[in-house]
Design a protein around this motif. Sequence first.
Motif, PDB file in Angstrom:
ATOM      1  N   LEU A 228       0.853  -1.192   0.000  1.00 24.97           N
ATOM      2  CA  LEU A 228       0.000   0.000   0.000  1.00 24.97           C
ATOM      3  C   LEU A 228       0.883   1.233   0.000  1.00 24.97           C
ATOM      4  CD1 LEU A 228      -3.221   0.895   1.803  1.00 24.97           C
ATOM      5  CD2 LEU A 228      -1.231   2.365   2.196  1.00 24.97           C
ATOM      6  N   LEU A 257      -1.966  -1.314  -3.695  1.00 21.18           N
ATOM      7  CA  LEU A 257      -3.021  -0.385  -3.275  1.00 21.18           C
ATOM      8  C   LEU A 257      -2.450   1.024  -3.263  1.00 21.18           C
ATOM      9  CD1 LEU A 257      -4.224  -2.474  -0.197  1.00 21.18           C
ATOM     10  CD2 LEU A 257      -5.201  -2.521  -2.507  1.00 21.18           C
ATOM     11  N   ALA A 259      -3.281   4.940  -2.239  1.00 15.58           N
ATOM     12  CA  ALA A 259      -4.097   5.972  -1.605  1.00 15.58           C
ATOM     13  C   ALA A 259      -3.499   7.328  -1.942  1.00 15.58           C
ATOM     14  CB  ALA A 259      -4.137   5.765  -0.090  1.00 15.58           C
ATOM     15  N   GLY A 279      -9.302   9.518   1.879  1.00 15.51           N
ATOM     16  CA  GLY A 279      -8.903   8.150   2.196  1.00 15.51           C
ATOM     17  C   GLY A 279      -7.469   8.013   2.644  1.00 15.51           C
ATOM     18  N   THR A 284      -8.885   4.341   7.112  1.00 18.29           N
ATOM     19  CA  THR A 284      -9.138   3.934   5.730  1.00 18.29           C
ATOM     20  C   THR A 284      -7.975   3.127   5.171  1.00 18.29           C
ATOM     21  OG1 THR A 284     -10.460   5.938   5.404  1.00 18.29           O
ATOM     22  CG2 THR A 284      -9.782   4.744   3.429  1.00 18.29           C
ATOM     23  N   LEU A 285      -6.751   3.533   5.496  1.00 21.77           N
ATOM     24  CA  LEU A 285      -5.571   2.796   5.027  1.00 21.77           C
ATOM     25  C   LEU A 285      -5.585   1.367   5.565  1.00 21.77           C
ATOM     26  CD1 LEU A 285      -2.760   5.498   5.484  1.00 21.77           C
ATOM     27  CD2 LEU A 285      -4.038   4.947   3.402  1.00 21.77           C
ATOM     28  N   GLN A 287      -8.160  -0.325   6.558  1.00 16.85           N
ATOM     29  CA  GLN A 287      -9.278  -1.055   5.973  1.00 16.85           C
ATOM     30  C   GLN A 287      -8.954  -1.560   4.573  1.00 16.85           C
ATOM     31  OE1 GLN A 287     -12.238  -1.759   7.731  1.00 16.85           O
ATOM     32  NE2 GLN A 287     -12.342  -3.215   6.030  1.00 16.85           N
ATOM     33  N   GLN A 288      -8.231  -0.750   3.796  1.00 14.10           N
ATOM     34  CA  GLN A 288      -7.837  -1.183   2.450  1.00 14.10           C
ATOM     35  C   GLN A 288      -6.984  -2.450   2.504  1.00 14.10           C
ATOM     36  OE1 GLN A 288      -6.586   1.576  -0.692  1.00 14.10           O
ATOM     37  NE2 GLN A 288      -7.009   3.263   0.715  1.00 14.10           N
ATOM     38  N   ASP A 291      -9.134  -5.445   3.593  1.00 15.42           N
ATOM     39  CA  ASP A 291      -9.980  -5.928   2.498  1.00 15.42           C
ATOM     40  C   ASP A 291      -9.173  -6.801   1.530  1.00 15.42           C
ATOM     41  OD1 ASP A 291     -12.104  -4.582   3.577  1.00 15.42           O
ATOM     42  OD2 ASP A 291     -11.991  -2.873   2.207  1.00 15.42           O
TER      43      ASP A 291
END
Length: 300
Positions: A228, A257, A259, A279, A284-285, A287-288, A291
């Motif tokens: 990410l 990912l 952001a 985000g 939010t980070l 959660q990404q 997921d």
Amino acid sequence: MIELAEKDPEVVAITAAMRSGTGLLKFSEQFPDRFFDVGIAEEHGLTFAGGLAAGGMRPVVALYATFLQRGLDCVFHDICLQNLPVIICADRAGIVEDGPTHHGIYDESFLLSMPRLSVLAPKNETELKAMLFAAYEQKTPVAIRYPRGGENARLAQYGCSGQDYDFLHRTEGAQAVLISYADEMDDILTACEKLTEHRINCDALKLVKLFPFTEKMIEAVKDYKIVLFAEECVEWGSIGEHLAYCLQQAGWNGTFLHAAVHTANLPHATVPQIKQVTGLDADTLAQQVMDAWMKGENIS
């Protein structure tokens, strides 16, 4: 800057009607003959710096990141193309509270395409000072981007490794890595803590040299199944976009990912509010990554 000027009489400072905002007030008082405020004329300030550097001087140009874009042509033609040792200090880089005109989220997309230019981002004041002295020794074009608001209390505890990247958090067996730079690393570290609570082991990597990437850094990132990358920058032409491409070229086939700021016009609000909307906040980070982890894509 004062320390550099005391060391070398060729060091000069240039700004564009931002003497107090860029922290050059004391320098201007101590070295009035080596301080130049060109007014609201960033283009002239940058070309002027190129001319001084061509003549043997060591200019440091301090501008707000959002206004640096006014001098794009000058950065290219009058500094980078000629490989002149100009140091560009981009203040207020990233998301700020001063409204749509002042967000420093655009400069990266053009700085990364400049020839011979190194782009750096400190995580704290210690690293900022080290970068300034390193840029002085490098004698090639360097841009240093840093946020507004002073030193982040959490990031102040970390030292300065002098490397192109630092791991600020490591966990045994981690298959995910969260990457960023500057004070966005605070959200990255918080996101790592949240992921640990959910028994997802991850590392936090901080870029020191934003671009170009080193082969060593790319090889280190290739070890992870989930990457990410979070940044206070517009999405297109960003560092994350470049990283995704480099990883692909290196044969990596994990989950990437990204952001970033997906709209080019951010509102006037507090930094935490804007991060939540874009985000870039820790929740939010995290959660990404969760997921992606739950999907089981490329996770052995």
